[in-house]
Motif scaffolding. Structure first.
Motif, PDB file in Angstrom:
ATOM      1  N   PRO A  88       1.084  -3.797 -14.939  1.00 27.60           N
ATOM      2  CA  PRO A  88       1.680  -3.879 -13.667  1.00 27.60           C
ATOM      3  C   PRO A  88       1.823  -2.675 -12.694  1.00 27.60           C
ATOM      4  O   PRO A  88       2.051  -2.750 -11.363  1.00 27.60           O
ATOM      5  N   ASN A  89       1.610  -1.542 -13.453  1.00 29.96           N
ATOM      6  CA  ASN A  89       1.678  -0.160 -12.518  1.00 29.96           C
ATOM      7  C   ASN A  89       0.425  -0.023 -11.657  1.00 29.96           C
ATOM      8  O   ASN A  89       0.610   0.352 -10.437  1.00 29.96           O
ATOM      9  N   TRP A  90      -0.715  -0.635 -12.116  1.00 25.19           N
ATOM     10  CA  TRP A  90      -2.108  -0.751 -11.392  1.00 25.19           C
ATOM     11  C   TRP A  90      -1.793  -1.616 -10.100  1.00 25.19           C
ATOM     12  O   TRP A  90      -2.254  -1.628  -9.219  1.00 25.19           O
ATOM     13  N   LEU A  91      -1.200  -2.948 -10.659  1.00 27.03           N
ATOM     14  CA  LEU A  91      -1.040  -3.930  -9.551  1.00 27.03           C
ATOM     15  C   LEU A  91      -0.021  -3.243  -8.237  1.00 27.03           C
ATOM     16  O   LEU A  91      -0.130  -3.491  -7.455  1.00 27.03           O
ATOM     17  N   ALA A  92       0.967  -2.602  -8.639  1.00 23.26           N
ATOM     18  CA  ALA A  92       1.823  -1.809  -7.886  1.00 23.26           C
ATOM     19  C   ALA A  92       1.079  -0.984  -6.927  1.00 23.26           C
ATOM     20  O   ALA A  92       1.353  -0.952  -5.771  1.00 23.26           O
ATOM     21  N   GLY A  93       0.123  -0.369  -7.460  1.00 23.08           N
ATOM     22  CA  GLY A  93      -0.347   0.575  -6.615  1.00 23.08           C
ATOM     23  C   GLY A  93      -1.783  -0.114  -5.721  1.00 23.08           C
ATOM     24  O   GLY A  93      -2.488   0.644  -4.964  1.00 23.08           O
ATOM     25  N   HIS A  94      -1.915  -1.270  -5.811  1.00 24.11           N
ATOM     26  CA  HIS A  94      -3.183  -1.902  -5.138  1.00 24.11           C
ATOM     27  C   HIS A  94      -2.448  -3.212  -4.534  1.00 24.11           C
ATOM     28  O   HIS A  94      -3.188  -4.125  -4.224  1.00 24.11           O
ATOM     29  N   GLY A  95      -1.164  -3.624  -4.209  1.00 18.60           N
ATOM     30  CA  GLY A  95      -0.825  -4.738  -3.490  1.00 18.60           C
ATOM     31  C   GLY A  95      -1.164  -4.568  -2.040  1.00 18.60           C
ATOM     32  O   GLY A  95      -1.371  -3.782  -1.576  1.00 18.60           O
ATOM     33  N   TYR A  96      -1.319  -5.968  -1.684  1.00 18.37           N
ATOM     34  CA  TYR A  96      -1.699  -5.974  -0.286  1.00 18.37           C
ATOM     35  C   TYR A  96      -0.889  -6.897   0.493  1.00 18.37           C
ATOM     36  O   TYR A  96      -0.948  -7.049   1.801  1.00 18.37           O
ATOM     37  N   ASP A  97      -0.047  -7.676  -0.298  1.00 16.63           N
ATOM     38  CA  ASP A  97       1.012  -8.353   0.371  1.00 16.63           C
ATOM     39  C   ASP A  97       1.920  -7.684   1.393  1.00 16.63           C
ATOM     40  O   ASP A  97       2.525  -6.819   0.981  1.00 16.63           O
ATOM     41  N   GLY A  98       2.160  -8.138   2.566  1.00 16.36           N
ATOM     42  CA  GLY A  98       2.955  -7.447   3.449  1.00 16.36           C
ATOM     43  C   GLY A  98       2.149  -6.268   4.457  1.00 16.36           C
ATOM     44  O   GLY A  98       2.826  -5.718   5.278  1.00 16.36           O
ATOM     45  N   ASN A  99       0.965  -6.140   4.174  1.00 15.91           N
ATOM     46  CA  ASN A  99       0.317  -5.206   4.984  1.00 15.91           C
ATOM     47  C   ASN A  99       0.193  -5.395   6.299  1.00 15.91           C
ATOM     48  O   ASN A  99      -0.125  -6.801   6.788  1.00 15.91           O
ATOM     49  N   GLN A 100       0.685  -4.713   7.307  1.00 15.66           N
ATOM     50  CA  GLN A 100       0.960  -5.239   8.610  1.00 15.66           C
ATOM     51  C   GLN A 100       0.165  -4.265   9.428  1.00 15.66           C
ATOM     52  O   GLN A 100      -0.684  -3.350   8.917  1.00 15.66           O
ATOM     53  N   SER A 101      -0.398  -4.958  10.527  1.00 14.93           N
ATOM     54  CA  SER A 101      -1.339  -4.203  11.251  1.00 14.93           C
ATOM     55  C   SER A 101      -0.972  -2.954  11.918  1.00 14.93           C
ATOM     56  O   SER A 101       0.264  -2.943  12.257  1.00 14.93           O
ATOM     57  N   LYS A 102      -1.716  -2.134  12.074  1.00 12.59           N
ATOM     58  CA  LYS A 102      -1.182  -0.539  12.525  1.00 12.59           C
ATOM     59  C   LYS A 102      -1.611  -0.426  13.823  1.00 12.59           C
ATOM     60  O   LYS A 102      -2.827  -1.017  14.548  1.00 12.59           O
ATOM     61  N   ALA A 103      -1.046   0.427  14.611  1.00 14.61           N
ATOM     62  CA  ALA A 103      -1.537   0.789  16.023  1.00 14.61           C
ATOM     63  C   ALA A 103      -2.863   1.236  15.959  1.00 14.61           C
ATOM     64  O   ALA A 103      -3.340   2.183  15.085  1.00 14.61           O
ATOM     65  N   SER A 104      -3.762   0.988  17.116  1.00  8.72           N
ATOM     66  CA  SER A 104      -5.141   1.594  16.977  1.00  8.72           C
ATOM     67  C   SER A 104      -5.099   2.998  16.980  1.00  8.72           C
ATOM     68  O   SER A 104      -4.368   3.715  17.997  1.00  8.72           O
ATOM     69  N   GLY A 105      -5.999   3.720  16.510  1.00  7.19           N
ATOM     70  CA  GLY A 105      -5.990   5.063  16.257  1.00  7.19           C
ATOM     71  C   GLY A 105      -5.012   5.835  15.197  1.00  7.19           C
ATOM     72  O   GLY A 105      -4.719   7.129  15.116  1.00  7.19           O
ATOM     73  N   TRP A 106      -4.551   4.761  14.194  1.00  5.09           N
ATOM     74  CA  TRP A 106      -3.761   5.400  12.977  1.00  5.09           C
ATOM     75  C   TRP A 106      -4.662   6.273  12.245  1.00  5.09           C
ATOM     76  O   TRP A 106      -6.056   6.193  11.966  1.00  5.09           O
ATOM     77  N   THR A 107      -4.075   7.031  11.218  1.00  2.00           N
ATOM     78  CA  THR A 107      -4.710   8.005  10.533  1.00  2.00           C
ATOM     79  C   THR A 107      -4.235   7.850   9.183  1.00  2.00           C
ATOM     80  O   THR A 107      -3.265   7.492   8.855  1.00  2.00           O
ATOM     81  N   ALA A 108      -5.177   8.110   8.032  1.00  2.00           N
ATOM     82  CA  ALA A 108      -4.720   7.994   6.419  1.00  2.00           C
ATOM     83  C   ALA A 108      -3.884   8.932   6.125  1.00  2.00           C
ATOM     84  O   ALA A 108      -3.558   9.979   6.755  1.00  2.00           O
ATOM     85  N   PRO A 109      -2.986   8.497   5.265  1.00  2.00           N
ATOM     86  CA  PRO A 109      -1.766   9.374   4.749  1.00  2.00           C
ATOM     87  C   PRO A 109      -1.940  10.708   4.123  1.00  2.00           C
ATOM     88  O   PRO A 109      -1.257  11.737   4.568  1.00  2.00           O
ATOM     89  N   ASP A 110      -3.352  10.967   3.813  1.00  3.55           N
ATOM     90  CA  ASP A 110      -3.825  12.308   3.336  1.00  3.55           C
ATOM     91  C   ASP A 110      -4.516  13.189   4.471  1.00  3.55           C
ATOM     92  O   ASP A 110      -4.938  14.397   4.198  1.00  3.55           O
ATOM     93  N   ILE A 111      -4.175  12.524   5.632  1.00  2.00           N
ATOM     94  CA  ILE A 111      -4.613  13.280   6.949  1.00  2.00           C
ATOM     95  C   ILE A 111      -3.635  13.737   7.668  1.00  2.00           C
ATOM     96  O   ILE A 111      -2.667  13.158   7.770  1.00  2.00           O
ATOM     97  N   LYS A 112      -3.601  15.256   8.103  1.00  5.27           N
ATOM     98  CA  LYS A 112      -2.274  15.797   8.862  1.00  5.27           C
ATOM     99  C   LYS A 112      -2.990  16.507  10.126  1.00  5.27           C
ATOM    100  O   LYS A 112      -3.854  17.475   9.932  1.00  5.27           O
TER     101      LYS A 112
END
Length: 383
Positions: A88-112
Motif C-alpha cells: 500500500p505504501n508503494w501505491l500511495a507513492g504512485h497514485g494518479y487519481d485526482g491529478n489536476q492539469s497544471k498551468a503551462s510552464g510549471w516546474t517539478a518539485p525538486d526544481i527551485k
C-alpha cells in the motif's frame, strides 16, 4: 493500516477504490495494477525490469477479490485467476487519481528557480570531500539538481582535472570539439568563446539534438583583469516572461527556432527546437538561447512573427537583467557545472594582461541524476 472495508471494487471489477496509508483515497484501474505488479513472473527479481508486455495482459482484466492481509493488499485478477500482492505504501507513492492539469510552464518539485539573490547560497562542494565522502557528494549533487548548477573548490591545478569532476557522477560526452576544449584567447578563433570578448548568457550547442545536458568549466589560470563567470536561471527567466507576457511565452513555446553551427571544417550542425520547451503536460523542461547560433527563424507565421520577436527580445532583456545573474570569479583549481538545458552561462570581457585558461567538457545529466538517486535510495534503505 486501512481495514478491509476500506477497499471497494468498482466499475464491474475494472477498478478499485482504496484508502491508503498516507490518508488519501485513490482509485486504480485493474489493467494499471496488473501492469505494475511486482511478482516474480511480472518483474525480473535481479533488475526489476518487466518480463511481460501489455499484450500478455488480457484485455478484459478485472479484479474479483481484494483484501488486506498482514499489512499488504491482495488482489485477485480475472480471467487469469491470479492473486498478486501489493505494498500500500508503494501505491500511495504512485497514485494518479485526482491529478489536476497544471498551468503551462510549471516546474517539478525538486526544481527551485532563482535570481541574483542566490549568491549567498550557491551550491558549493570541496573537491576532496566529494571525492571521498558519499554524503558530501550527495549534498553537492542535490544542489546541482535543485538549482541547475554548482561549484567545486580545492581541486588539483592540472590539465585534464575536469575529467575527475565528470567521473564523480558519470562520463564525458565527446563532440566535434573533442573530449574537452580549451577556453583561452586564440588568434583567428573558430568560436567566440576563444576570445577575450564578453559573451551574453547562453546555453551551449543549441544546434545539437540532443544538446549536451551538462557542461563543466575548470579553471587552471586566471590572473587577467575581468573575465568573471555569470550564470542565469533560464527557468526563472521563462517564468518572468510568462508573468509579464503570457502570449509571448506561449509563442516561444509553440514555435521552433532554428540553430546552426558550421564554424569548423567538415562540421555543419542544425537543430529545430523551441527556445522555451515544454512537456506535453506543460512542464518546463528546457531552454535553448544562444544569439551567436540562432539561424533564420522560419517556422513562425507572418501574423505571429512581430509578436514572436517582441517576446524573443524581452526574454533576452530579462536574461541580461543584472538582478538575474549570479557572478563569481574562478580561482585555479575551482570549477563549476551547469545544467545546459536550464542554466545559461556567460562571462564578462577580460583584458590581454595576465592569463586566463579554463578547460571545458560536456557530460550527460542522466548520469548525475542516476548517481544522486542511487545514493538517496541507499540512504532510505539504511534509515
Amino acid at each position: 493500516m486501512p481495514a478491509k472495508t476500506e477497499i471497494q471494487i468498482i466499475d464491474e471489477g475494472h477498478a478499485i477504490a482504496i484508502a491508503l496509508p498516507n490518508g488519501t483515497k485513490q482509485r486504480f484501474h485493474a489493467v494499471w495494477l496488473r501492469d505494475n505488479a511486482w511478482d516474480e513472473t511480472t518483474r525480473a527479481p535481479g533488475n526489476s525490469q518487466r518480463l511481460i508486455t501489455l499484450g500478455d495482459i488480457p484485455v478484459d482484466t478485472r479484479i474479483s477479490a481484494a483484501e488486506f492481509e498482514a499489512g499488504m493488499l491482495h488482489l485477485t485478477f480475472q480471467p487469469e485467476n491470479r492473486t498478486i500482492i501489493y505494498d500500500p505504501n508503494w501505491l500511495a507513492g504512485h497514485g494518479y487519481d485526482g491529478n489536476q492539469s497544471k498551468a503551462s510552464g510549471w516546474t517539478a518539485p525538486d526544481i527551485k528557480t532563482w535570481d541574483a539573490g542566490l549568491n549567498a547560497s550557491i551550491p558549493i562542494g570541496d573537491f576532496g570531500a566529494v571525492s571521498r565522502s558519499q554524503e558530501a557528494l550527495r549534498d553537492w549533487l542535490y544542489g546541482v539538481r535543485r538549482y541547475g548548477f554548482g561549484k567545486l573548490t580545492g581541486g588539483p591545478v592540472e590539465s585534464g582535472a575536469l575529467f575527475k569532476v565528470a567521473e564523480l557522477f558519470g562520463y564525458i560526452r565527446e563532440t566535434n570539439y573533442g573530449k574537452h576544449f580549451e577556453v583561452r584567447t586564440e588568434v583567428n578563433p573558430s568560436n567566440l568563446a576563444y576570445t577575450g570578448l564578453g559573451l551574453q548568457a547562453h546555453t551551449d550547442n543549441p544546434y545539437r539534438d540532443p544538446v549536451p545536458t551538462l557542461q563543466i568549466l575548470y579553471c587552471l589560470e586566471n590572473s587577467a583583469q575581468g573575465g568573471e563567470n555569470m550564470v542565469v536561471d533560464g527557468f526563472r527567466a521563462a517564468e518572468r516572461l510568462r508573468e509579464e507576457n503570457p502570449r509571448g511565452f506561449e509563442l516561444l513555446t509553440r514555435y521552433c527556432a532554428n540553430f546552426e553551427y558550421s564554424g569548423s571544417a567538415g562540421v555543419c550542425l542544425r537543430s529545430r527546437r523551441p527556445m522555451i520547451e515544454l512537456a506535453p503536460d506543460g512542464e518546463l523542461v528546457g531552454i535553448r538561447f544562444n544569439n551567436r547560433s540562432t539561424a533564420a527563424i522560419t517556422d513562425v507565421p507572418y501574423e505571429d512573427m512581430a509578436d514572436y520577436y517582441a517576446a524573443y527580445r524581452r526574454l533576452g532583456e530579462i536574461i541580461d537583467d543584472t538582478s538575474m545573474e549570479v557572478t563569481f570569479k574562478l580561482a585555479p583549481g575551482e570549477s563549476f557545472i551547469v545544467d545546459n538545458t536550464r542554466v545559461l552561462h556567460a562571462r564578462k570581457g577580460y583584458s590581454g594582461a595576465g592569463s586566463r585558461w579554463l578547460q571545458g567538457c560536456y557530460a550527460d545529466k542522466d548520469g548525475l541524476l542516476s548517481t544522486l538517486s542511487a545514493i538517496e535510495l541507499q540512504d532510505r534503505k539504511a534509515a
